[in-house]
Scaffold this motif. Structure first.
Motif, PDB file in Angstrom:
ATOM      1  N   TRP A   1      53.275  10.753  25.115  1.00  0.00           N
ATOM      2  CA  TRP A   1      54.518  10.016  24.909  1.00  0.00           C
ATOM      3  C   TRP A   1      54.301   8.760  24.069  1.00  0.00           C
ATOM      4  CZ3 TRP A   1      59.366  11.422  25.385  1.00  0.00           C
ATOM      5  CH2 TRP A   1      59.660  12.516  26.198  1.00  0.00           C
ATOM      6  N   LEU A   2      53.204   8.064  24.309  1.00  0.00           N
ATOM      7  CA  LEU A   2      52.928   6.843  23.548  1.00  0.00           C
ATOM      8  C   LEU A   2      52.758   7.147  22.068  1.00  0.00           C
ATOM      9  CD1 LEU A   2      50.445   5.082  25.995  1.00  0.00           C
ATOM     10  CD2 LEU A   2      52.610   4.131  25.203  1.00  0.00           C
ATOM     11  N   GLY A   3      51.889   8.107  21.767  1.00  0.00           N
ATOM     12  CA  GLY A   3      51.682   8.472  20.371  1.00  0.00           C
ATOM     13  C   GLY A   3      52.899   9.151  19.782  1.00  0.00           C
ATOM     14  N   GLY A   4      53.561   9.976  20.584  1.00  0.00           N
ATOM     15  CA  GLY A   4      54.720  10.694  20.087  1.00  0.00           C
ATOM     16  C   GLY A   4      55.869   9.782  19.703  1.00  0.00           C
ATOM     17  N   LEU A   5      56.125   8.751  20.484  1.00  0.00           N
ATOM     18  CA  LEU A   5      57.196   7.817  20.141  1.00  0.00           C
ATOM     19  C   LEU A   5      56.893   7.087  18.829  1.00  0.00           C
ATOM     20  CD1 LEU A   5      58.160   6.309  23.614  1.00  0.00           C
ATOM     21  CD2 LEU A   5      59.553   7.790  22.150  1.00  0.00           C
ATOM     22  N   GLY A   6      55.620   6.790  18.602  1.00  0.00           N
ATOM     23  CA  GLY A   6      55.251   6.211  17.312  1.00  0.00           C
ATOM     24  C   GLY A   6      55.608   7.143  16.170  1.00  0.00           C
TER      25      GLY A   6
ATOM     26  N   ALA B   1      58.777   9.051  11.415  1.00  0.00           N
ATOM     27  CA  ALA B   1      59.568  10.074  10.743  1.00  0.00           C
ATOM     28  C   ALA B   1      60.981   9.583  10.456  1.00  0.00           C
ATOM     29  CB  ALA B   1      59.609  11.334  11.594  1.00  0.00           C
ATOM     30  N   MET B   2      61.565   8.870  11.405  1.00  0.00           N
ATOM     31  CA  MET B   2      62.920   8.368  11.207  1.00  0.00           C
ATOM     32  C   MET B   2      62.978   7.418  10.014  1.00  0.00           C
ATOM     33  SD  MET B   2      65.491   6.607  13.976  1.00  0.00           S
ATOM     34  CE  MET B   2      64.561   5.076  14.135  1.00  0.00           C
ATOM     35  N   ASP B   3      61.969   6.560   9.905  1.00  0.00           N
ATOM     36  CA  ASP B   3      61.933   5.609   8.789  1.00  0.00           C
ATOM     37  C   ASP B   3      61.829   6.332   7.458  1.00  0.00           C
ATOM     38  OD1 ASP B   3      61.460   2.749   7.763  1.00  0.00           O
ATOM     39  OD2 ASP B   3      59.703   3.824   7.014  1.00  0.00           O
ATOM     40  N   ALA B   4      60.988   7.358   7.389  1.00  0.00           N
ATOM     41  CA  ALA B   4      60.805   8.087   6.137  1.00  0.00           C
ATOM     42  C   ALA B   4      62.026   8.937   5.809  1.00  0.00           C
ATOM     43  CB  ALA B   4      59.563   8.970   6.226  1.00  0.00           C
ATOM     44  N   ALA B   5      62.591   9.613   6.816  1.00  0.00           N
ATOM     45  CA  ALA B   5      63.659  10.570   6.556  1.00  0.00           C
ATOM     46  C   ALA B   5      65.003   9.910   6.278  1.00  0.00           C
ATOM     47  CB  ALA B   5      63.798  11.517   7.749  1.00  0.00           C
ATOM     48  N   VAL B   6      65.235   8.754   6.869  1.00  0.00           N
ATOM     49  CA  VAL B   6      66.555   8.146   6.716  1.00  0.00           C
ATOM     50  C   VAL B   6      66.806   7.710   5.272  1.00  0.00           C
ATOM     51  CG1 VAL B   6      65.986   5.697   7.158  1.00  0.00           C
ATOM     52  CG2 VAL B   6      68.174   6.660   7.973  1.00  0.00           C
TER      53      VAL B   6
ATOM     54  N   ILE C   1      53.468  -4.344  11.085  1.00  0.00           N
ATOM     55  CA  ILE C   1      53.786  -4.398   9.648  1.00  0.00           C
ATOM     56  C   ILE C   1      55.045  -3.602   9.343  1.00  0.00           C
ATOM     57  CG2 ILE C   1      52.972  -3.699   7.363  1.00  0.00           C
ATOM     58  CD1 ILE C   1      50.112  -4.313   8.384  1.00  0.00           C
ATOM     59  N   TYR C   2      55.114  -2.401   9.896  1.00  0.00           N
ATOM     60  CA  TYR C   2      56.248  -1.522   9.634  1.00  0.00           C
ATOM     61  C   TYR C   2      57.560  -2.140  10.117  1.00  0.00           C
ATOM     62  CZ  TYR C   2      59.431   1.996  11.612  1.00  0.00           C
ATOM     63  OH  TYR C   2      60.527   2.678  12.038  1.00  0.00           O
ATOM     64  N   CYS C   3      57.576  -2.676  11.332  1.00  0.00           N
ATOM     65  CA  CYS C   3      58.821  -3.204  11.909  1.00  0.00           C
ATOM     66  C   CYS C   3      59.336  -4.414  11.141  1.00  0.00           C
ATOM     67  CB  CYS C   3      58.603  -3.572  13.371  1.00  0.00           C
ATOM     68  SG  CYS C   3      58.337  -2.156  14.454  1.00  0.00           S
TER      69      CYS C   3
ATOM     70  N   ILE D   1      68.065  -0.640  12.716  1.00  0.00           N
ATOM     71  CA  ILE D   1      67.746   0.282  13.809  1.00  0.00           C
ATOM     72  C   ILE D   1      66.320   0.803  13.683  1.00  0.00           C
ATOM     73  CG2 ILE D   1      68.304   2.546  14.790  1.00  0.00           C
ATOM     74  CD1 ILE D   1      71.247   1.979  14.122  1.00  0.00           C
ATOM     75  N   THR D   2      65.876   1.087  12.470  1.00  0.00           N
ATOM     76  CA  THR D   2      64.516   1.611  12.291  1.00  0.00           C
ATOM     77  C   THR D   2      63.447   0.579  12.631  1.00  0.00           C
ATOM     78  OG1 THR D   2      64.433   1.003   9.936  1.00  0.00           O
ATOM     79  CG2 THR D   2      65.284   3.201  10.485  1.00  0.00           C
ATOM     80  N   ALA D   3      63.826  -0.700  12.737  1.00  0.00           N
ATOM     81  CA  ALA D   3      62.859  -1.738  13.096  1.00  0.00           C
ATOM     82  C   ALA D   3      62.734  -1.937  14.601  1.00  0.00           C
ATOM     83  CB  ALA D   3      63.257  -3.070  12.446  1.00  0.00           C
ATOM     84  N   LEU D   4      63.527  -1.239  15.386  1.00  0.00           N
ATOM     85  CA  LEU D   4      63.556  -1.445  16.838  1.00  0.00           C
ATOM     86  C   LEU D   4      62.257  -1.125  17.567  1.00  0.00           C
ATOM     87  CD1 LEU D   4      67.146  -0.206  17.785  1.00  0.00           C
ATOM     88  CD2 LEU D   4      66.322  -2.555  17.510  1.00  0.00           C
ATOM     89  N   PRO D   5      61.395  -0.238  17.068  1.00  0.00           N
ATOM     90  CA  PRO D   5      60.194   0.085  17.849  1.00  0.00           C
ATOM     91  C   PRO D   5      59.247  -1.081  18.071  1.00  0.00           C
ATOM     92  CG  PRO D   5      60.058   1.058  15.662  1.00  0.00           C
ATOM     93  CD  PRO D   5      61.473   0.603  15.861  1.00  0.00           C
ATOM     94  N   VAL D   6      59.566  -2.243  17.549  1.00  0.00           N
ATOM     95  CA  VAL D   6      58.731  -3.413  17.830  1.00  0.00           C
ATOM     96  C   VAL D   6      58.642  -3.658  19.337  1.00  0.00           C
ATOM     97  CG1 VAL D   6      60.588  -5.126  17.719  1.00  0.00           C
ATOM     98  CG2 VAL D   6      58.246  -5.778  17.075  1.00  0.00           C
TER      99      VAL D   6
END
Length: 472
Positions: free
Chosen positions: A22-27, A32-37, A93-95, A180-185
């Motif tokens: 789950w930890l790695g999968g959520l990353g 994917a969401m960032d790239a696909a959107v 960095i990504y967020c 929204i794509t920055a929320l995983p912070v």
């Protein structure tokens, strides 16, 4: 002699492994969401900023330029300073870059932020699979890593939902999506507390006491779940970092040593072919459908259906990893993906386009379930992250070139010419895997490494016997 590998290999699948998944999968979901959107933003930004076809393609490549540097750096640094540290900094960095990009007023600044965000997502994507695969026993490693990669599919579906429901609402609704794509912070605190460093990596660095402490906790959790630990079995020892390795330059040179050169070449060809074809399709399909006469709403709804095909594609590939082996899964899905691309190139009606696109999405994402499981396995622990990161970075060259090339070719060759070209590329990748790859199903990471690092004659004998036993 350290018993770290043997202790990991005897562990049954437990709550510890589910938590890692789950930890790695959520990353991977947010990567994917960032790239696909971006594929759903491009038609809007093209109109809003009056972009040419080539400028749109260049903008689409921004993320993948960052991916290239992020993946390469993550791999190199992951073998030197540790997998966990790289993973956490990649997310930071990504967020930050995704949040800043929401305020962009012109396409050059937006592209710059996309490149920086791509550094973070590329680094995280490249480090997760080699990192977490080192916690898993051989008997379910292929399914685990393939299922881990399957979380990419949920990110693509989430991006399609955002593209379908949010982006059409207003001219600047794409800015909300960027936020929204920055929320995983918010995942950072969870990651920092729950993710241990790889005990296999610590062991190769001579930090065996730290590795043993982590494995002790893993075993304690297994026992707390009421599961039994199997007796320790004879095993290939974890090879310490070879002289000349342990530095970025030494690790890069090792990839082209006599023992690893053919594997490195195979990995690069595999990643380049699948990533070029994948992003030629998924970055441009909404825009090309619009230019072919569909409304933005219908184009996005078709894309959503195609993205939904990723979910069974990934999980079927993960299941086949252990049933028929990684090589067979990758090669067969690449070939079927090529046939689907050819079908997409030759069809004209909306229903036919949807069917061919669904199949292409299914098989290409199923291929990645094999690729993400296979690549970390074929490199020894002390250069595993470097091998994975650099191969992934080479693949990103295909992702960089694909949107630009499609933007150049579409006005000249049309819809069919663009997607017809993916067929040949995928077939080349499938042949590289079959001819140059090595079987990994049912082998520990140490056993696979031993096959590559021993004398060539001995390694080939071991490989031949393994093929006979496992019928891979």
């Amino acid at each position: 002699m350290s018993k770290i590998p043997a202790r990991i290999e005897r562990m049954p699948y437990s709550s510890f492994h589910r938590r890692l998944l789950w930890l790695g999968g959520l990353g991977y979901v947010f990567d994917a969401m960032d790239a696909a959107v971006l594929a759903f933003m491009l038609p809007v930004l093209r109109t809003q900023w009056h972009l040419s076809s080539v400028q749109t393609g260049v903008l689409g490549s921004g993320t993948f330029i960052g991916y290239f540097f992020g993946a390469a750096l993550a791999g190199i640094l992951g073998d030197v300073i540790g997998r966990r540290t790289v993973m956490v900094w990649a997310l930071i960095i990504y967020c930050i870059a995704s949040l800043i990009s929401a305020g962009a007023q012109d396409w050059p600044f937006f592209m710059a932020m996309r490149i920086v965000a791509g550094v973070g997502t590329g680094a995280e994507s490249a480090i997760v699979a080699p990192f977490l695969s080192e916690f898993v026993a051989r008997k379910y490693r292929g399914t685990f890593t393939g299922s881990l990669a399957a979380f990419f599919s949920f990110g693509f579906v989430a991006a399609a939902v955002l593209g379908y429901l949010v982006i059409p609402l207003a001219p600047d609704a794409w800015r909300v999506v960027s936020v929204i794509t920055a929320l995983p912070v918010v995942m950072l605190l969870w990651w920092r507390r729950a993710l241990p460093e790889s005990p296999r990596w610590l062991d190769t660095r001579g930090r065996t006491a730290e590795a043993e402490a982590i494995v002790d906790k893993m075993e304690a959790e297994v026992r707390a779940n009421g599961l039994q630990l199997e007796p320790l079995q004879p095993h290939e020892p974890a090879a310490p970092a070879t002289a000349g390795r342990g530095t970025p330059l030494g690790n890069l040179k090792a990839l082209w040593s006599r023992e690893l050169a053919s594997i490195t070449a195979m990995a690069w060809l595999m990643w380049l072919s699948i990533t070029f074809s994948y992003y030629a399709f998924f970055t441009w399909i909404p825009g090309l459908l619009v230019q072919s006469g569909m409304t933005i709403t219908r184009s996005f709804s078709y894309s959503l259906v195609m993205y939904l095909a990723q979910i069974p594609g990934y999980f079927s590939g993960a299941w086949l990893n252990e049933k028929i082996g990684r090589q067979a899964t990758i090669a067969s899905y690449m070939a079927l993906g090529g046939l689907s691309a050819l079908g997409l190139a030759l069809t004209h009606g909306n229903a036919e386009i949807l069917t061919a696109g669904f199949l292409l999405s299914f098989f290409m994402n199923g291929t990645y379930a094999g690729v993400y499981a296979f690549t970390p396995e074929v490199f020894p622990t002390d250069v595993r992250a470097t091998g994975m990161g650099v191969a992934s970075a080479i693949g990103r060259l295909g992702a960089i070139a694909a949107p630009i090339l499609v933007g150049y070719l579409y006005p000249r060759l049309g819809f069919g010419g663009v997607f017809g070209a993916t067929t040949l590329v995928l077939i080349i990748g499938a042949l590289a895997v079959l001819i140059m790859g090595v079987p990994t199903r049912g082998r520990s990471l140490e056993e696979i490494a031993a096959m590559r690092m021993k004398l060539p004659e001995s390694a080939h004998d071991t490989l031949a016997r393994g093929n006979q036993r496992r019928n891979v």
